[in-house]
Design a protein around this motif. Sequence first.
Motif, PDB file in Angstrom:
ATOM      1  N   GLY A  43       0.814  -1.212   0.000  1.00 34.33           N
ATOM      2  CA  GLY A  43       0.000   0.000   0.000  1.00 34.33           C
ATOM      3  C   GLY A  43       0.844   1.257   0.000  1.00 34.33           C
ATOM      4  O   GLY A  43       0.511   2.237  -0.650  1.00 34.33           O
ATOM      5  N   ASP A  44       1.972   1.224   0.726  1.00 34.81           N
ATOM      6  CA  ASP A  44       2.858   2.384   0.767  1.00 34.81           C
ATOM      7  C   ASP A  44       3.444   2.685  -0.604  1.00 34.81           C
ATOM      8  O   ASP A  44       3.528   3.843  -1.011  1.00 34.81           O
ATOM      9  CB  ASP A  44       3.998   2.158   1.769  1.00 34.81           C
ATOM     10  N   ASP A  45       3.847   1.633  -1.298  1.00 36.08           N
ATOM     11  CA  ASP A  45       4.419   1.823  -2.639  1.00 36.08           C
ATOM     12  C   ASP A  45       3.393   2.417  -3.595  1.00 36.08           C
ATOM     13  O   ASP A  45       3.692   3.349  -4.353  1.00 36.08           O
ATOM     14  CB  ASP A  45       4.943   0.506  -3.204  1.00 36.08           C
ATOM     15  N   LEU A  46       2.181   1.881  -3.554  1.00 35.32           N
ATOM     16  CA  LEU A  46       1.130   2.403  -4.436  1.00 35.32           C
ATOM     17  C   LEU A  46       0.764   3.832  -4.087  1.00 35.32           C
ATOM     18  O   LEU A  46       0.514   4.649  -4.967  1.00 35.32           O
ATOM     19  CB  LEU A  46      -0.113   1.514  -4.362  1.00 35.32           C
ATOM     20  N   TYR A  47       0.747   4.154  -2.810  1.00 32.06           N
ATOM     21  CA  TYR A  47       0.439   5.514  -2.370  1.00 32.06           C
ATOM     22  C   TYR A  47       1.497   6.492  -2.889  1.00 32.06           C
ATOM     23  O   TYR A  47       1.168   7.548  -3.426  1.00 32.06           O
ATOM     24  CB  TYR A  47       0.358   5.556  -0.847  1.00 32.06           C
ATOM     25  N   LYS A  48       2.760   6.118  -2.752  1.00 32.83           N
ATOM     26  CA  LYS A  48       3.845   6.978  -3.229  1.00 32.83           C
ATOM     27  C   LYS A  48       3.792   7.153  -4.748  1.00 32.83           C
ATOM     28  O   LYS A  48       4.007   8.252  -5.262  1.00 32.83           O
ATOM     29  CB  LYS A  48       5.198   6.421  -2.803  1.00 32.83           C
ATOM     30  N   GLU A  49       3.510   6.070  -5.462  1.00 30.78           N
ATOM     31  CA  GLU A  49       3.401   6.156  -6.925  1.00 30.78           C
ATOM     32  C   GLU A  49       2.254   7.070  -7.334  1.00 30.78           C
ATOM     33  O   GLU A  49       2.382   7.877  -8.261  1.00 30.78           O
ATOM     34  CB  GLU A  49       3.179   4.769  -7.513  1.00 30.78           C
ATOM     35  N   CYS A  50       1.126   6.949  -6.633  1.00 30.00           N
ATOM     36  CA  CYS A  50      -0.031   7.783  -6.938  1.00 30.00           C
ATOM     37  C   CYS A  50       0.291   9.259  -6.692  1.00 30.00           C
ATOM     38  O   CYS A  50      -0.044  10.118  -7.508  1.00 30.00           O
ATOM     39  CB  CYS A  50      -1.222   7.335  -6.091  1.00 30.00           C
TER      40      CYS A  50
END
Length: 82
Positions: A43-50
């Motif tokens: 979730g952290d990776d996706l949040y940062k990418e977003c």
Amino acid sequence: MKNLLLVLLALITLSGCASSKSIDTSRCIEIANTAEKNGIKSGDDLYKECLDKQYQKEESKKGFWEKSAENLFLLAVEIISS
């Protein structure tokens, strides 16, 4: 001369603050929560990418004068601090 630079710096800062927009993070939070529930990706990776995509989209909307004012502000800060 130094007073003129300080006034110019203050005006540029104020205009930059007035024209900047905050990024809506609620959509990124929803994406991260959904992915984490499904176990697709962290979730952290996706949040940062977003967030990165949102920042890039906002940056691409800036015009020539806005980018120039931003660079002039950074130059003024460098001159004053040195």
